[in-house]
Scaffold this motif. Structure first.
Motif, PDB file in Angstrom:
ATOM      1  N   MET A   1       0.814  -1.226  -0.185  1.00  0.00           N
ATOM      2  CA  MET A   1       0.135   0.237  -0.210  1.00  0.00           C
ATOM      3  C   MET A   1       1.498   1.298  -0.633  1.00  0.00           C
ATOM      4  SD  MET A   1      -3.079   1.575   3.203  1.00  0.00           S
ATOM      5  CE  MET A   1      -3.884  -0.172   2.422  1.00  0.00           C
ATOM      6  N   ARG A   2       0.558   2.516  -0.805  1.00  0.00           N
ATOM      7  CA  ARG A   2       1.626   3.182  -0.688  1.00  0.00           C
ATOM      8  C   ARG A   2       1.147   3.879   0.795  1.00  0.00           C
ATOM      9  NH1 ARG A   2       1.596   7.154  -5.753  1.00  0.00           N
ATOM     10  NH2 ARG A   2       1.349   8.300  -4.805  1.00  0.00           N
ATOM     11  N   LEU A   3       2.610   4.673   1.127  1.00  0.00           N
ATOM     12  CA  LEU A   3       2.367   5.698   2.218  1.00  0.00           C
ATOM     13  C   LEU A   3       1.518   6.478   2.625  1.00  0.00           C
ATOM     14  CD1 LEU A   3       3.888   6.255   4.861  1.00  0.00           C
ATOM     15  CD2 LEU A   3       5.089   7.684   3.326  1.00  0.00           C
ATOM     16  N   ASP A   4       1.346   7.272   1.468  1.00  0.00           N
ATOM     17  CA  ASP A   4      -0.238   8.195   1.924  1.00  0.00           C
ATOM     18  C   ASP A   4      -1.115   7.951   1.618  1.00  0.00           C
ATOM     19  OD1 ASP A   4       0.239   8.234  -0.986  1.00  0.00           O
ATOM     20  OD2 ASP A   4      -0.330   9.772  -1.688  1.00  0.00           O
ATOM     21  N   LYS A   5      -1.448   6.930   1.384  1.00  0.00           N
ATOM     22  CA  LYS A   5      -2.667   5.845   1.258  1.00  0.00           C
ATOM     23  C   LYS A   5      -3.304   5.512   2.979  1.00  0.00           C
ATOM     24  CE  LYS A   5      -6.001   3.411  -1.039  1.00  0.00           C
ATOM     25  NZ  LYS A   5      -6.635   2.394  -1.894  1.00  0.00           N
ATOM     26  N   PHE A   6      -2.029   5.001   3.847  1.00  0.00           N
ATOM     27  CA  PHE A   6      -1.775   4.002   4.639  1.00  0.00           C
ATOM     28  C   PHE A   6      -2.272   5.407   6.154  1.00  0.00           C
ATOM     29  CE2 PHE A   6       0.560   3.219   8.878  1.00  0.00           C
ATOM     30  CZ  PHE A   6      -0.279   2.229   8.497  1.00  0.00           C
ATOM     31  N   LEU A   7      -1.505   7.062   5.438  1.00  0.00           N
ATOM     32  CA  LEU A   7      -1.521   7.576   6.152  1.00  0.00           C
ATOM     33  C   LEU A   7      -2.701   8.450   6.631  1.00  0.00           C
ATOM     34  CD1 LEU A   7       2.006   9.276   5.820  1.00  0.00           C
ATOM     35  CD2 LEU A   7       1.432   8.123   7.535  1.00  0.00           C
ATOM     36  N   LYS A   8      -3.348   8.294   5.289  1.00  0.00           N
ATOM     37  CA  LYS A   8      -4.719   8.779   5.644  1.00  0.00           C
ATOM     38  C   LYS A   8      -5.560   7.524   5.804  1.00  0.00           C
ATOM     39  CE  LYS A   8      -8.687  10.016   2.193  1.00  0.00           C
ATOM     40  NZ  LYS A   8      -9.590   9.078   3.224  1.00  0.00           N
ATOM     41  N   ILE A   9      -5.919   6.312   5.493  1.00  0.00           N
ATOM     42  CA  ILE A   9      -6.894   5.243   6.226  1.00  0.00           C
ATOM     43  C   ILE A   9      -6.693   4.965   7.501  1.00  0.00           C
ATOM     44  CG2 ILE A   9      -6.986   2.711   6.160  1.00  0.00           C
ATOM     45  CD1 ILE A   9      -6.917   2.676   2.727  1.00  0.00           C
ATOM     46  N   SER A  10      -5.378   5.396   8.291  1.00  0.00           N
ATOM     47  CA  SER A  10      -4.870   5.085   9.463  1.00  0.00           C
ATOM     48  C   SER A  10      -5.701   6.437   9.808  1.00  0.00           C
ATOM     49  CB  SER A  10      -3.525   5.054   9.806  1.00  0.00           C
ATOM     50  OG  SER A  10      -3.068   5.463   9.483  1.00  0.00           O
ATOM     51  N   ARG A  11      -6.225   7.478   9.583  1.00  0.00           N
ATOM     52  CA  ARG A  11      -6.203   8.436  10.424  1.00  0.00           C
ATOM     53  C   ARG A  11      -4.652   9.163  10.717  1.00  0.00           C
ATOM     54  NH1 ARG A  11     -10.859   5.843   9.477  1.00  0.00           N
ATOM     55  NH2 ARG A  11     -12.654   6.833   8.373  1.00  0.00           N
ATOM     56  N   LEU A  12      -3.868   8.827  10.877  1.00  0.00           N
ATOM     57  CA  LEU A  12      -2.845   9.657  11.580  1.00  0.00           C
ATOM     58  C   LEU A  12      -2.065  11.041  10.609  1.00  0.00           C
ATOM     59  CD1 LEU A  12       0.127   6.167  11.372  1.00  0.00           C
ATOM     60  CD2 LEU A  12      -0.880   7.639  13.308  1.00  0.00           C
ATOM     61  N   ILE A  13      -2.858  10.998   9.654  1.00  0.00           N
ATOM     62  CA  ILE A  13      -2.634  12.154   8.611  1.00  0.00           C
ATOM     63  C   ILE A  13      -4.458  12.372   8.062  1.00  0.00           C
ATOM     64  CG2 ILE A  13      -2.460  14.100   6.837  1.00  0.00           C
ATOM     65  CD1 ILE A  13       0.426  12.656   7.810  1.00  0.00           C
ATOM     66  N   LYS A  14      -4.755  13.438   8.091  1.00  0.00           N
ATOM     67  CA  LYS A  14      -6.205  13.779   7.580  1.00  0.00           C
ATOM     68  C   LYS A  14      -6.443  13.389   6.060  1.00  0.00           C
ATOM     69  CE  LYS A  14      -8.543  15.835  11.560  1.00  0.00           C
ATOM     70  NZ  LYS A  14      -9.360  16.614  12.118  1.00  0.00           N
ATOM     71  N   ARG A  15      -6.152  14.057   4.994  1.00  0.00           N
ATOM     72  CA  ARG A  15      -5.662  14.367   3.947  1.00  0.00           C
ATOM     73  C   ARG A  15      -4.900  13.259   3.585  1.00  0.00           C
ATOM     74  NH1 ARG A  15      -7.181  18.905   5.487  1.00  0.00           N
ATOM     75  NH2 ARG A  15      -5.596  20.403   4.234  1.00  0.00           N
TER      76      ARG A  15
ATOM     77  N   VAL B   1       3.607  16.357   3.391  1.00  0.00           N
ATOM     78  CA  VAL B   1       4.834  15.571   4.663  1.00  0.00           C
ATOM     79  C   VAL B   1       5.501  15.052   3.667  1.00  0.00           C
ATOM     80  CG1 VAL B   1       4.730  14.658   6.651  1.00  0.00           C
ATOM     81  CG2 VAL B   1       3.127  16.340   5.799  1.00  0.00           C
ATOM     82  N   ALA B   2       5.535  14.232   3.323  1.00  0.00           N
ATOM     83  CA  ALA B   2       6.501  12.799   2.870  1.00  0.00           C
ATOM     84  C   ALA B   2       7.589  13.951   2.278  1.00  0.00           C
ATOM     85  CB  ALA B   2       5.754  11.819   1.987  1.00  0.00           C
ATOM     86  N   ASP B   3       6.742  15.090   0.916  1.00  0.00           N
ATOM     87  CA  ASP B   3       7.734  15.274   0.105  1.00  0.00           C
ATOM     88  C   ASP B   3       9.023  16.164   0.980  1.00  0.00           C
ATOM     89  OD1 ASP B   3       6.988  13.911  -2.132  1.00  0.00           O
ATOM     90  OD2 ASP B   3       5.046  15.569  -2.691  1.00  0.00           O
ATOM     91  N   GLN B   4       7.964  17.040   1.907  1.00  0.00           N
ATOM     92  CA  GLN B   4       9.621  17.592   2.577  1.00  0.00           C
ATOM     93  C   GLN B   4      10.680  16.894   3.321  1.00  0.00           C
ATOM     94  OE1 GLN B   4       6.211  19.710   5.802  1.00  0.00           O
ATOM     95  NE2 GLN B   4       5.440  20.987   3.564  1.00  0.00           N
ATOM     96  N   GLY B   5      10.261  15.759   3.513  1.00  0.00           N
ATOM     97  CA  GLY B   5      10.710  14.298   4.107  1.00  0.00           C
ATOM     98  C   GLY B   5      11.769  14.449   6.062  1.00  0.00           C
ATOM     99  N   ARG B   6       9.629  14.734   6.063  1.00  0.00           N
ATOM    100  CA  ARG B   6       9.118  14.622   7.556  1.00  0.00           C
ATOM    101  C   ARG B   6       9.247  12.846   7.666  1.00  0.00           C
ATOM    102  NH1 ARG B   6       5.693  19.150   8.171  1.00  0.00           N
ATOM    103  NH2 ARG B   6       4.648  18.068   9.391  1.00  0.00           N
TER     104      ARG B   6
ATOM    105  N   GLY C   1      14.298   3.293   8.383  1.00  0.00           N
ATOM    106  CA  GLY C   1      15.367   4.180   9.247  1.00  0.00           C
ATOM    107  C   GLY C   1      15.433   5.178   6.736  1.00  0.00           C
ATOM    108  N   ASN C   2      14.767   5.038   6.417  1.00  0.00           N
ATOM    109  CA  ASN C   2      15.119   4.887   4.693  1.00  0.00           C
ATOM    110  C   ASN C   2      14.032   6.693   4.643  1.00  0.00           C
ATOM    111  OD1 ASN C   2      17.608   3.423   4.167  1.00  0.00           O
ATOM    112  ND2 ASN C   2      15.509   1.895   3.810  1.00  0.00           N
ATOM    113  N   GLN C   3      14.612   7.572   3.731  1.00  0.00           N
ATOM    114  CA  GLN C   3      13.703   8.416   3.472  1.00  0.00           C
ATOM    115  C   GLN C   3      12.401   8.102   2.339  1.00  0.00           C
ATOM    116  OE1 GLN C   3      15.126  12.189   4.850  1.00  0.00           O
ATOM    117  NE2 GLN C   3      12.605  12.612   4.285  1.00  0.00           N
ATOM    118  N   ALA C   4      11.242   8.356   2.934  1.00  0.00           N
ATOM    119  CA  ALA C   4       9.909   7.896   2.147  1.00  0.00           C
ATOM    120  C   ALA C   4       9.674   9.167   1.669  1.00  0.00           C
ATOM    121  CB  ALA C   4       9.397   7.486   3.301  1.00  0.00           C
ATOM    122  N   LYS C   5       9.177   8.621   0.637  1.00  0.00           N
ATOM    123  CA  LYS C   5       7.642   9.707  -0.725  1.00  0.00           C
ATOM    124  C   LYS C   5       6.583   9.469  -0.372  1.00  0.00           C
ATOM    125  CE  LYS C   5      11.700   9.931  -4.322  1.00  0.00           C
ATOM    126  NZ  LYS C   5      11.690   9.514  -5.765  1.00  0.00           N
ATOM    127  N   ALA C   6       5.924   9.444  -1.235  1.00  0.00           N
ATOM    128  CA  ALA C   6       4.690   9.795  -0.455  1.00  0.00           C
ATOM    129  C   ALA C   6       3.930   8.238  -1.533  1.00  0.00           C
ATOM    130  CB  ALA C   6       3.891  10.543  -1.195  1.00  0.00           C
TER     131      ALA C   6
END
Length: 86
Positions: A1-15, A22-27, A32-37
């Motif tokens: 599953m894509r990171l951005d979709k997981f964050l939305k479905i898990s409601r860690l991030i609303k949209r 957030v992923a594009d900002q390197g946060r 331990g590896n930098q993640a993209k959306a």
């Protein structure tokens, strides 16, 4: 599953668009590896997310396409939360 979709479905991030920013900002890191959306999230992965002055480390426990609001927190376990002194 894509990171951005997981964050939305898990409601860690609303949209999903906000999760992408957030992923594009390197946060966000995955194991331990930098993640993209578009990074793939798997069960057992360790995510570290920087929310403002807080660093949250969590483990992915389950992946589902849709979940109810009260079941969203069952997709992950928070390993630790720490404040960042800026």
């Amino acid at each position: 599953m894509r990171l951005d979709k997981f964050l939305k479905i898990s409601r860690l991030i609303k949209r999903r668009t906000l999760a992408k920013e957030v992923a594009d900002q390197g946060r966000i890191t995955i194991n331990g590896n930098q993640a993209k959306a578009s990074s793939t999230v798997a069960i057992g992965d360790e995510l570290t997310i920087k929310f403002g002055q807080k660093l949250v480390t969590l483990e992915v426990v389950s992946l589902k396409e849709t979940v109810k609001k009260d079941e969203a927190s069952m997709l992950y376990n928070v390993i630790k939360e720490e404040k960042i002194n800026a």
